[in-house]
Design a protein around this motif. Sequence first.
Motif, PDB file in Angstrom:
ATOM      1  N   ARG A  65       4.633   0.319   1.632  1.00  0.00           N
ATOM      2  CA  ARG A  65       5.487  -0.708   1.057  1.00  0.00           C
ATOM      3  C   ARG A  65       5.318  -0.709  -0.452  1.00  0.00           C
ATOM      4  O   ARG A  65       4.250  -1.042  -0.964  1.00  0.00           O
ATOM      5  N   SER A  66       6.373  -0.364  -1.149  1.00  0.00           N
ATOM      6  CA  SER A  66       6.282  -0.319  -2.612  1.00  0.00           C
ATOM      7  C   SER A  66       6.040  -1.706  -3.195  1.00  0.00           C
ATOM      8  O   SER A  66       5.407  -1.845  -4.243  1.00  0.00           O
ATOM      9  N   GLU A  67       6.532  -2.752  -2.500  1.00  0.00           N
ATOM     10  CA  GLU A  67       6.337  -4.105  -3.010  1.00  0.00           C
ATOM     11  C   GLU A  67       4.923  -4.621  -2.729  1.00  0.00           C
ATOM     12  O   GLU A  67       4.514  -5.651  -3.269  1.00  0.00           O
ATOM     13  N   ASP A  68       4.183  -3.899  -1.899  1.00  0.00           N
ATOM     14  CA  ASP A  68       2.821  -4.307  -1.535  1.00  0.00           C
ATOM     15  C   ASP A  68       1.956  -3.058  -1.390  1.00  0.00           C
ATOM     16  O   ASP A  68       1.599  -2.654  -0.276  1.00  0.00           O
ATOM     17  N   PRO A  69       1.594  -2.421  -2.530  1.00  0.00           N
ATOM     18  CA  PRO A  69       0.876  -1.145  -2.475  1.00  0.00           C
ATOM     19  C   PRO A  69      -0.450  -1.202  -1.735  1.00  0.00           C
ATOM     20  O   PRO A  69      -0.921  -0.170  -1.237  1.00  0.00           O
ATOM     21  N   HIS A  70      -1.060  -2.382  -1.654  1.00  0.00           N
ATOM     22  CA  HIS A  70      -2.361  -2.506  -0.993  1.00  0.00           C
ATOM     23  C   HIS A  70      -2.251  -3.108   0.414  1.00  0.00           C
ATOM     24  O   HIS A  70      -3.246  -3.585   0.964  1.00  0.00           O
ATOM     25  N   TRP A  71      -1.054  -3.078   0.986  1.00  0.00           N
ATOM     26  CA  TRP A  71      -0.830  -3.518   2.354  1.00  0.00           C
ATOM     27  C   TRP A  71      -1.909  -2.920   3.252  1.00  0.00           C
ATOM     28  O   TRP A  71      -2.098  -1.699   3.298  1.00  0.00           O
ATOM     29  N   SER A  72      -2.619  -3.741   3.974  1.00  0.00           N
ATOM     30  CA  SER A  72      -3.802  -3.276   4.709  1.00  0.00           C
ATOM     31  C   SER A  72      -3.474  -2.315   5.845  1.00  0.00           C
ATOM     32  O   SER A  72      -4.326  -1.517   6.256  1.00  0.00           O
ATOM     33  N   ASP A  73      -2.261  -2.384   6.374  1.00  0.00           N
ATOM     34  CA  ASP A  73      -1.891  -1.513   7.491  1.00  0.00           C
ATOM     35  C   ASP A  73      -1.157  -0.245   7.051  1.00  0.00           C
ATOM     36  O   ASP A  73      -0.629   0.495   7.891  1.00  0.00           O
ATOM     37  N   ARG A  74      -1.132   0.024   5.762  1.00  0.00           N
ATOM     38  CA  ARG A  74      -0.416   1.199   5.264  1.00  0.00           C
ATOM     39  C   ARG A  74      -1.121   2.492   5.669  1.00  0.00           C
ATOM     40  O   ARG A  74      -2.316   2.521   5.934  1.00  0.00           O
ATOM     41  N   ASP A  75      -0.350   3.574   5.692  1.00  0.00           N
ATOM     42  CA  ASP A  75      -0.930   4.908   5.729  1.00  0.00           C
ATOM     43  C   ASP A  75      -1.332   5.271   4.305  1.00  0.00           C
ATOM     44  O   ASP A  75      -0.751   4.764   3.331  1.00  0.00           O
ATOM     45  N   ARG A  76      -2.311   6.162   4.185  1.00  0.00           N
ATOM     46  CA  ARG A  76      -2.770   6.580   2.857  1.00  0.00           C
ATOM     47  C   ARG A  76      -2.377   8.030   2.591  1.00  0.00           C
ATOM     48  O   ARG A  76      -2.493   8.875   3.485  1.00  0.00           O
ATOM     49  N   PHE A  77      -1.911   8.294   1.370  1.00  0.00           N
ATOM     50  CA  PHE A  77      -1.675   9.675   0.938  1.00  0.00           C
ATOM     51  C   PHE A  77      -2.553   9.966  -0.261  1.00  0.00           C
ATOM     52  O   PHE A  77      -2.564   9.217  -1.239  1.00  0.00           O
ATOM     53  N   VAL A  78      -3.283  11.076  -0.179  1.00  0.00           N
ATOM     54  CA  VAL A  78      -4.154  11.503  -1.272  1.00  0.00           C
ATOM     55  C   VAL A  78      -3.684  12.861  -1.763  1.00  0.00           C
ATOM     56  O   VAL A  78      -3.620  13.835  -0.997  1.00  0.00           O
ATOM     57  N   LEU A  79      -3.346  12.932  -3.046  1.00  0.00           N
ATOM     58  CA  LEU A  79      -2.992  14.202  -3.675  1.00  0.00           C
ATOM     59  C   LEU A  79      -4.284  14.821  -4.199  1.00  0.00           C
ATOM     60  O   LEU A  79      -4.684  14.590  -5.340  1.00  0.00           O
ATOM     61  N   SER A  80      -4.949  15.594  -3.369  1.00  0.00           N
ATOM     62  CA  SER A  80      -6.230  16.168  -3.782  1.00  0.00           C
ATOM     63  C   SER A  80      -6.027  17.193  -4.893  1.00  0.00           C
ATOM     64  O   SER A  80      -6.838  17.278  -5.811  1.00  0.00           O
ATOM     65  N   LYS A  81      -4.946  17.975  -4.820  1.00  0.00           N
ATOM     66  CA  LYS A  81      -4.628  18.894  -5.914  1.00  0.00           C
ATOM     67  C   LYS A  81      -3.959  18.066  -7.024  1.00  0.00           C
ATOM     68  O   LYS A  81      -2.746  18.108  -7.229  1.00  0.00           O
ATOM     69  N   GLY A  82      -4.798  17.306  -7.732  1.00  0.00           N
ATOM     70  CA  GLY A  82      -4.308  16.284  -8.640  1.00  0.00           C
ATOM     71  C   GLY A  82      -3.484  16.787  -9.808  1.00  0.00           C
ATOM     72  O   GLY A  82      -2.724  16.026 -10.406  1.00  0.00           O
ATOM     73  N   THR A 122      -1.775   3.515 -12.078  1.00  0.00           N
ATOM     74  CA  THR A 122      -0.487   3.785 -11.446  1.00  0.00           C
ATOM     75  C   THR A 122      -0.374   3.145 -10.070  1.00  0.00           C
ATOM     76  O   THR A 122      -1.188   3.420  -9.183  1.00  0.00           O
ATOM     77  N   ARG A 123       0.645   2.290  -9.899  1.00  0.00           N
ATOM     78  CA  ARG A 123       0.909   1.667  -8.592  1.00  0.00           C
ATOM     79  C   ARG A 123       1.157   2.743  -7.542  1.00  0.00           C
ATOM     80  O   ARG A 123       1.941   3.666  -7.759  1.00  0.00           O
ATOM     81  N   GLY A 124       0.507   2.597  -6.397  1.00  0.00           N
ATOM     82  CA  GLY A 124       0.735   3.516  -5.297  1.00  0.00           C
ATOM     83  C   GLY A 124      -0.230   4.670  -5.214  1.00  0.00           C
ATOM     84  O   GLY A 124      -0.239   5.391  -4.215  1.00  0.00           O
ATOM     85  N   VAL A 125      -1.028   4.873  -6.254  1.00  0.00           N
ATOM     86  CA  VAL A 125      -2.030   5.953  -6.225  1.00  0.00           C
ATOM     87  C   VAL A 125      -3.277   5.430  -5.517  1.00  0.00           C
ATOM     88  O   VAL A 125      -3.876   4.445  -5.954  1.00  0.00           O
ATOM     89  N   GLU A 126      -3.660   6.075  -4.437  1.00  0.00           N
ATOM     90  CA  GLU A 126      -4.788   5.608  -3.632  1.00  0.00           C
ATOM     91  C   GLU A 126      -6.138   5.877  -4.288  1.00  0.00           C
ATOM     92  O   GLU A 126      -7.072   5.080  -4.153  1.00  0.00           O
ATOM     93  N   ILE A 127      -6.259   7.023  -4.975  1.00  0.00           N
ATOM     94  CA  ILE A 127      -7.535   7.367  -5.604  1.00  0.00           C
ATOM     95  C   ILE A 127      -7.286   8.369  -6.724  1.00  0.00           C
ATOM     96  O   ILE A 127      -6.373   9.202  -6.636  1.00  0.00           O
ATOM     97  N   SER A 128      -8.057   8.261  -7.780  1.00  0.00           N
ATOM     98  CA  SER A 128      -7.943   9.190  -8.905  1.00  0.00           C
ATOM     99  C   SER A 128      -8.408  10.576  -8.458  1.00  0.00           C
ATOM    100  O   SER A 128      -9.449  10.712  -7.807  1.00  0.00           O
ATOM    101  N   THR A 129      -7.617  11.595  -8.796  1.00  0.00           N
ATOM    102  CA  THR A 129      -7.964  12.963  -8.403  1.00  0.00           C
ATOM    103  C   THR A 129      -7.768  13.920  -9.565  1.00  0.00           C
ATOM    104  O   THR A 129      -7.150  13.585 -10.563  1.00  0.00           O
TER     105      THR A 129
END
Length: 290
Positions: A65-82, A122-129
């Motif tokens: 949810r773009s309006e709620d980036p920290h929605w607890s039930d969201r799936d997570r996407f990590v761009l490891s190749k940052g 950045t909104r929506g980024v789960e973790i710095s990579t």
Amino acid sequence: MGTQTTTNTTSAGRQALVESIEAKARTIRCHIVKMVGLAKSGHPGGSLSAADIVATLYFHELKHRSEDPHWSDRDRFVLSKGHAAPVLYAALAESGYFPVEDLWTLRKIDSHLQGHPDMLKTRGVEISTGSLGMGFSAAVGMALGVKVDKKDSRVYALIGDGESQEGIIWEASMFAAQHKLDNLVGILDYNNMQIDGLVSEIVDIQPAAAKWSAFGWHTIEIDGHSVEQLIDAFEKARSIKGKPTMIIANTVKGKCVSFMEGVVDFHGKAPSADQVDKAICEIEALGPLG
């Protein structure tokens, strides 16, 4: 913004879904070329190779949810190749996390869109990579955390083929298999190019599928530019129980831009203004934007 998580079973519905994701991937590619060109620095090749993967995730597979980036039930996407941050930023902007116009500030001082993803900016980024392999390890930790919390959210991590030369990737893969993290899906963007040349000539990672299988993962090998195959692979991954899944996505560096395809230099080289115009014309000629 919630996205589709189930495939329309009708033939017409399936075709419409595929075409809409393909159109979105073309838009993402146009954004990548323009933002890297304006910044005069960045990594277009590996961003373009991953566009179909990321488009399929954000506009079909992920619960978010773009309006709620920290929605607890969201799936997570990590761009490891940052270093492929442009593809993530383009998908986030198209998903409504921030205005598309912000993309043109890539790598500028005080911009929230830095050269590598920053979770504090950045909104929506789960973790710095950016440090290769660390994002994948973090994704494994996220998947374990979701299980501990007894949530049905899933975690997706995109890794590079050059990145797969890092030992931390394989340490994390053993941990994930040991803990039966079937809510974890890795995607290997296998374009066979890294900054110094061909992956196969520097430190070959083949046989990739056999290695991931030996490390306890369910493996699926696909054409990483086929939206249909990506949809099917993600659907199959959801059915796998007791082990994580690695999708080996065979791709082309610089995909959809003739003078970038298969050219090592465009791993980390920005196109000129004229090249930006040419690239966007080529992408737009492939079909409608989304």
